[in-house]
Design an enzyme around this catalytic site. Structure first.
Site, PDB file in Angstrom:
ATOM      1  N   ILE A 222      37.600  27.947 104.577  1.00  0.00           N
ATOM      2  CA  ILE A 222      36.622  28.560 105.486  1.00  0.00           C
ATOM      3  C   ILE A 222      35.772  29.518 104.666  1.00  0.00           C
ATOM      4  CG2 ILE A 222      36.295  29.966 107.563  1.00  0.00           C
ATOM      5  CD1 ILE A 222      39.271  29.150 108.230  1.00  0.00           C
ATOM      6  N   HIS A 223      34.464  29.275 104.636  1.00  0.00           N
ATOM      7  CA  HIS A 223      33.609  30.175 103.857  1.00  0.00           C
ATOM      8  C   HIS A 223      32.229  30.410 104.463  1.00  0.00           C
ATOM      9  CE1 HIS A 223      31.680  26.472 102.476  1.00  0.00           C
ATOM     10  NE2 HIS A 223      30.664  27.226 102.098  1.00  0.00           N
ATOM     11  N   ARG A 224      31.805  29.591 105.410  1.00  0.00           N
ATOM     12  CA  ARG A 224      30.433  29.740 105.927  1.00  0.00           C
ATOM     13  C   ARG A 224      30.299  31.029 106.726  1.00  0.00           C
ATOM     14  NH1 ARG A 224      26.994  25.606 105.178  1.00  0.00           N
ATOM     15  NH2 ARG A 224      27.950  23.672 104.399  1.00  0.00           N
ATOM     16  N   ARG A 257      34.770  36.410 100.343  1.00  0.00           N
ATOM     17  CA  ARG A 257      34.104  36.969 101.516  1.00  0.00           C
ATOM     18  C   ARG A 257      34.969  36.798 102.757  1.00  0.00           C
ATOM     19  NH1 ARG A 257      29.743  34.126 101.704  1.00  0.00           N
ATOM     20  NH2 ARG A 257      30.301  32.755 103.421  1.00  0.00           N
TER      21      ARG A 257
END
Length: 384
Positions: A222-224, A257
């Site tokens: 998960i990065h968006r 992030r």
């Protein structure tokens, strides 16, 4: 046969681009070294060791000739810094083309700088569309495609998208060198790497708990920012993963992030459940070969990454896509993936469906020789 060795500048700045560039660099070294000279410019969009340098070491990518080290910033600030550095390099010597990958800010900056300097733009992974203009990636890929002289398109859907926008071969557009645009369906350059690196073993993954070697597990990424920066969406995804972890181990390499947003946005109760759950294994960012190992051995992949969706297909794994749309519509149409968005109930329902579905993985992405095909088309373009 050729009047000179042709010089290309490959511009990369983010992890997926390093991996794609490895396939092209390898093909140049093995088959085209006498006629094509490649120099690499690294914008520094991803700049820590896990997100950058390890890929050059692991995949034997030639070290960059130019390092911009732009670092993070707003989209405009980052793109402007890149353009300034790229323009300086382009003006230092004569270039026969600029090679760009995908849809990052590095891609956009390279396309704008090269087009303004009159250097042909060669876009690998052209034609992808999510039709969601709130995604920065969609803006980047649209702009790059419209500025490109050579467009290398991985799938027929991509070709159809470009034709609808009027981007076709021999289009009557005036480029600085007088040559006409060419559009090719190529297959996917990432599939070259999937075949080349083969079956990577789990032993490569440092910090992977021993029980995961012997049990079925779900791999998630998960990065968006639409998922990581939205409290409700991030909570829904985490809640779903905690339910799935009651049935299978969940292995989650956590983007930096995303790690920050878990600490910042999740309630203390939910964060503690995640961090202390015995069947959820949070790992630091991994190298390409480590991710390849996890993908090879997973039972299912849950992701919001376009690249990981596709790699799931390469490794013949079902995937759940944590977005409302995807650029890789072929894998959804084929039944190998389902769109779930960041919706807990949809994720759990899709998991149940995919667990029972009998899957087929026809060759949607070429034959594993995409890099060689692309380089031959470049030589044809220069020779015309």
């Amino acid at each position: 046969m050729y009047s000179k060795p042709y010089r290309i500048l490959t511009i990369i700045g983010a992890r997926p681009q390093f991996i794609k560039a490895a396939a092209l660099s390898r093909a140049i070294q093995e088959h085209f070294s006498e006629v094509i000279t490649e120099e690499i410019l690294h914008t520094g969009q991803h700049y820590d060791e896990n997100m950058s340098e390890v890929f050059f070491q692991e995949l034997h990518i030639p070290q960059p000739h130019y390092q911009l080290q732009v670092g993070s910033g707003t989209h405009a600030m980052q793109t402007a810094r890149m353009m300034e550095g790229i323009e300086k390099v382009l003006m230092e010597k004569e270039w026969d083309g600029v090679v760009l990958y995908g849809d990052t800010n590095s891609t956009l900056a390279g396309a704008l700088a090269a087009a303004k300097c009159g250097v042909p733009v060669f876009h690998i992974e052209a034609g992808l569309r999510s039709f969601n203009h709130t995604m920065p990636e969609e803006i980047n890929r649209l702009m790059c495609d419209h500025l490109s002289s050579l467009l290398f398109v991985p799938t027929q859907t991509g070709m159809d998208n470009l034709e609808k926008e009027g981007i076709v071969s021999d289009q009557n557009i005036h480029f600085a060198n007088g040559k006409k645009r060419k559009v090719y369906r190529t297959g996917d350059i990432m599939y070259d790497n999937a075949l080349y690196y083969g079956q990577t073993e789990l032993s490569r993954v440092e910090g992977l708990p021993e029980e995961v070697h012997d049990r079925p597990y779900i791999l998630t990424t998960i990065h968006r920012n639409t998922n990581t920066d939205d409290k409700a969406r991030l909570e829904a995804i985490v809640e779903a993963l905690l339910v799935l972890a009651e049935e299978q181990e969940v292995v989650w390499p956590v983007h930096p992030r995303t790690k920050n947003k878990i600490n910042e946005l999740l309630t203390e109760e939910l964060r503690n459940r995640l961090l202390t759950h015995g069947h959820v294994h949070l790992l630091p960012p991994l190298s390409f070969l480590q991710m390849t190992a996890l993908e090879n051995h997973a039972t299912m992949i849950v992701t919001d990454s376009g690249g990981v969706q596709k790699e799931a297909y390469f490794h013949r794994k079902p995937s759940l896509i944590l977005r409302p749309e995807t650029e890789w519509v072929e894998i959804v149409e084929q039944g190998a993936a389902m769109l779930c968005d960041a919706d807990k109930e949809r994720i759990l329902e899709a998991y149940g469906v995919m667990k029972q579905r009998r899957l087929d993985f026809p060759p949607l992405f070429g034959d594993g020789h995409t890099a060689e095909f692309i380089l031959r088309r470049m030589l044809e373009y220069w020779g015309d």
